[in-house]
Design a protein around this motif. Structure first.
Motif, PDB file in Angstrom:
ATOM      1  N   ASN A 143     100.688-137.454  18.749  1.00  0.00           N
ATOM      2  CA  ASN A 143     100.742-136.116  18.162  1.00  0.00           C
ATOM      3  C   ASN A 143     101.310-136.073  16.749  1.00  0.00           C
ATOM      4  OD1 ASN A 143      99.761-134.223  20.358  1.00  0.00           O
ATOM      5  ND2 ASN A 143     101.220-135.501  21.466  1.00  0.00           N
ATOM      6  N   THR A 172      96.763-137.193  15.018  1.00  0.00           N
ATOM      7  CA  THR A 172      96.112-135.886  14.868  1.00  0.00           C
ATOM      8  C   THR A 172      95.420-135.820  13.506  1.00  0.00           C
ATOM      9  OG1 THR A 172      98.071-134.924  13.855  1.00  0.00           O
ATOM     10  CG2 THR A 172      97.874-134.736  16.261  1.00  0.00           C
ATOM     11  N   HIS A 173      94.496-134.894  13.384  1.00  0.00           N
ATOM     12  CA  HIS A 173      93.808-134.723  12.101  1.00  0.00           C
ATOM     13  C   HIS A 173      94.822-134.410  10.992  1.00  0.00           C
ATOM     14  CE1 HIS A 173      90.294-133.554   9.568  1.00  0.00           C
ATOM     15  NE2 HIS A 173      91.236-132.849   8.968  1.00  0.00           N
TER      16      HIS A 173
END
Lengths: 445, 272
Positions: free
Chosen positions: A344, A348-349
């Motif tokens: 996370n 993540t992007h």
């Protein structure tokens, strides 16, 4: 015919591997109650303060996306020292970190025997559990940290090799900045050296750092389509591509197109850059932030980046060099929390976008290369150049990268033979043959 | 014919400069802006002169803690080890007991074992026995060095006559009293030499603190300075400033023990 008896080195290595495995077995299996939510303090070991900053800034995002509230306890040490420390702590059965960053050149020590599977959490199922993630991750950046189908670390970068050059001097000396092939570039470099005493390519000759000596050759070898090891970890160095690449560098040293520098990051390189002895070089994308900016801040705005010239006989326009994989130590109370934290923040992007904007490291997810904000980014040090667009165009050419547990042996023997070839003491062909023979003798395979 | 000593002195001065050059360069570099450290042509005198490297060294990381940790650990380790080495060396030199030759042989042969080999077993022993706290564990490996015991044993054999010890026994001195009041004072020169050697061993130690300490506020100086040099961001400016300060305790100890050190090193060099 009887098989050759094992060498003393092989026996010693076997004994070392067995004892390490036994020690790791002995220290494993301790009962730990896994934390599944709430406050958690993760111990993070890293060699780079940039990663520390990145993860600290990622805490709010991880808190929002998981059931944990994270705090970090960071330990910093050298890349190789971290692995030494990890193994010692694991054998002693205390003090191992929750998350650790393995500089890519140090990770092969974890590949020896079954150290990685015994000590590190296999991230494969965690990645498979996130829809679309597995397909989105670049396979070339998973391979260096994989063993027997398990993935033990997540890479920090897609560290492409690019060509840096001094735009101001190229303009002043009427040099074309877009030579198509290395062969043309070498001719140009010989003239530049003759006329201006400058070089357009660099090889490192620091005797105490085998990895750095090897890097110079490795970049161009991988670009040319060669490699050190195949997917099974077998040596594939002794190839026509390798001979061609080494010959190219050796001839470059004779003409002055290539200059030998004792240290890419230290005094010699800084002096060469400041005195305009080096006005172009192939290097990984991170060299801008870690080599050029700290060493020659006054040259801000004068540098540019382009893809590598091609070799006439084949290969791509980039290679890969470096990277750091973050892994999680298994069977600890914080293992689940650490995996969630990595997924996370690191994967993540937004996390991958932030990684580029904060540290200069390229995403390891294919989809992030389409991010409009990243593609609009301009780089002040490189005169406002939109570097991300360039990197995106090079992405298809990034070669796969495999490592072997015996990589350190190869680097030791290769570095010595490269230096002999650079000095003209042996032919490139002989240097590579000798390297392969020395490696097989010492690694026992 | 008078022989001039000019060539000898000239050579010595050149050698002195060669040995001092790295230190002078470090000192000079610690007062230069980062971009000037490797300027070409090199300048010995900083221009401009700046204290910025020292300010950033103290403000950006727990440098004083590293310094204190190293110095205290090295001083304690040195004090304890000098006493232990003298005591053990005295035992080997002047007492007869069963297994003495074997024990001395084992102790002597341990000189050939690199510290890296015993690193993990030693660490495991300390952890399993609950003695792995940094303050204690950082000192333990240095308290009974084989080299120190051997050095003391050799010195005592050469410099402490049996007759003096026998006379003290006849006068009713206790065994420890003989060691404390007669042997130790006679050992002063070699104790000075051993103290300097032992201090440097502990003060410069890297591998053991690396394995042992994870909290950066408990780092020793070599470990702390190395964190300024990791990754590709080699902060020469801060490292040079730190190195200059790190030299101070070792130089101070040398100045304090200079007389004993020189006497200790020259013992046996001149025919008596």
């Amino acid at each position: 015919m009887f098989p050759a008896p094992p060498t003393r080195r092989t026996l010693l290595r076997g004994a070392l591997g067995l004892s390490t495995a036994a020690a790791l077995t002995a220290c494993g299996g301790g009962s730990t109650t896994a934390r599944t939510s709430g406050d958690v303090t993760l111990s993070l070991w890293t060699h780079d303060p940039g990663y520390e900053d990145f993860f600290r800034m990622g805490i709010p995002e991880a808190d929002r996306l998981t059931d944990f509230r994270y705090h970090l306890d960071v330990t910093r040490a050298g890349p190789g020292d971290l692995v030494t420390k990890l193994l010692a702590q694991a054998v002693a059965g205390r003090g191992t970190p929750d998350t650790i960053g393995f500089e890519i050149g140090s990770f092969p020590r974890m590949l020896r025997g079954d150290i990685a599977p015994r000590l590190l959490h296999d991230l494969t199922p965690d990645i498979a559990a996130v829809p679309g993630l597995k397909e989105d991750l670049l396979p070339a950046r998973l391979a260096p940290y994989s063993k027997d189908g398990g993935l033990y670390a997540l890479d920090s970068d897609t560290p492409m090799v690019v060509y840096y050059y001094r735009d101001d001097l190229f303009s002043k000396w009427n040099l074309p900045p877009d030579t198509a092939t290395w062969e043309e570039h070498a001719e140009l470099g010989a003239r530049v050296h003759k006329d201006h005493g400058a070089s357009l390519c660099v090889v490192s000759t620091v005797g105490s750092d085998a990895g750095q000596v090897v890097q110079s050759f490795q970049m161009l070898l991988y670009q040319r389509g060669g490699a050190f090891f195949d997917a099974e970890g077998e040596l594939v160095l002794d190839s026509p591509e390798a001979e061609e690449t080494l010959r190219f560098l050796c001839e470059g040293l004779r003409t002055g197109f290539v200059i030998d520098i004792s240290d890419y990051y230290g005094a010699a390189m800084q002096t060469a850059l400041k005195t305009n002895k080096v006005v172009g070089l192939p290097m990984a994308i991170w060299y801008k932030n870690y080599g050029l900016v700290p060493n020659v801040p006054e040259q801000k705005g004068r540098w540019r980046v382009r893809g590598l010239p091609r070799f006439t006989k084949g290969g791509g326009v980039t290679a890969a060099l470096g990277g750091t994989g973050f892994g999680v130590v298994k069977d600890k109370a914080n293992t689940e929390a650490a995996v969630d934290f990595l997924l996370n923040t690191w994967l993540t992007h937004d996390g991958q976008v932030r990684r580029f904007t904060e540290t200069g490291y390229l995403p390891t997810r294919r989809s992030v290369y389409e991010d409009p904000a990243l593609n609009a980014t301009k780089d002040d040090f490189c005169g406002g150049q939109q570097l991300f667009k360039l990197y995106r165009s090079l992405l298809p050419d990034v070669p796969a990268f495999y490592q072997s547990p015996d990589q350190s042996i190869l680097f030791d023997v290769l570095a010595g033979n490269l230096l002999r070839a650079y000095r003209g003491d042996v032919s490139p062909r002989r240097a590579l043959q000798q390297t392969a023979a020395d490696y097989r003798d010492q690694a026992g395979r | 014919m008078m022989r001039t000593r000019t060539p000898l002195y000239g050579t010595l001065v050149l050698l002195l400069l060669a040995f001092l050059a790295p230190l002078l360069w470090a000192l000079s570099g610690s007062f230069k802006p980062r971009g000037d450290i490797f300027a070409y042509p090199p300048r010995l005198l900083p221009d401009p002169f700046t204290l910025d490297n020292y300010q950033r060294l103290f403000s950006g990381q727990p440098f004083w803690r590293w310094f204190l940790m190293s110095t205290v650990v090295a001083l304690v380790a040195t004090t304890v080890s000098v006493f232990v080495c003298a005591l053990a060396g005295y035992g080997f030199a002047k007492y007869r007991f069963a297994g003495k030759r074997l024990l001395f042989g084992v102790m002597f042969s341990s000189l050939s074992v690199p510290f890296a080999v015993i690193l993990v077993p030693l660490f495991v022993i300390l952890v399993k026995t609950g003695l792995g706290s940094p303050w204690f564990a950082l000192i333990v490996p240095w308290v009974a060095p084989a080299f120190g015991i051997f050095m003391m044993q050799q010195y005592i054999v050469q410099s402490v006559p049996d007759s003096v010890i026998e006379a003290a026994r006849i006068d009713g001195a206790s065994e420890f009293g003989i060691f404390r009041t007669i042997v130790l004072p006679l050992l002063r020169p070699s104790l000075g030499a051993l103290a300097v050697w032992q201090f440097l061993q502990s003060y410069n130690s890297f591998l053991w603190p690396l394995v042992l300490v994870s909290d950066s506020s408990q780092y020793t100086l070599p470990l702390g300075l190395q964190t300024l040099f990791v990754s590709e961001q080699r902060q020469y400016d801060l490292v040079l400033a730190g190195a200059v300060i790190a030299v101070v305790p070792a130089v101070a100890l040398f100045v304090v023990l200079r007389k004993q050190l020189l006497e200790g090193l020259s013992t046996g060099a001149v025919k008596g």
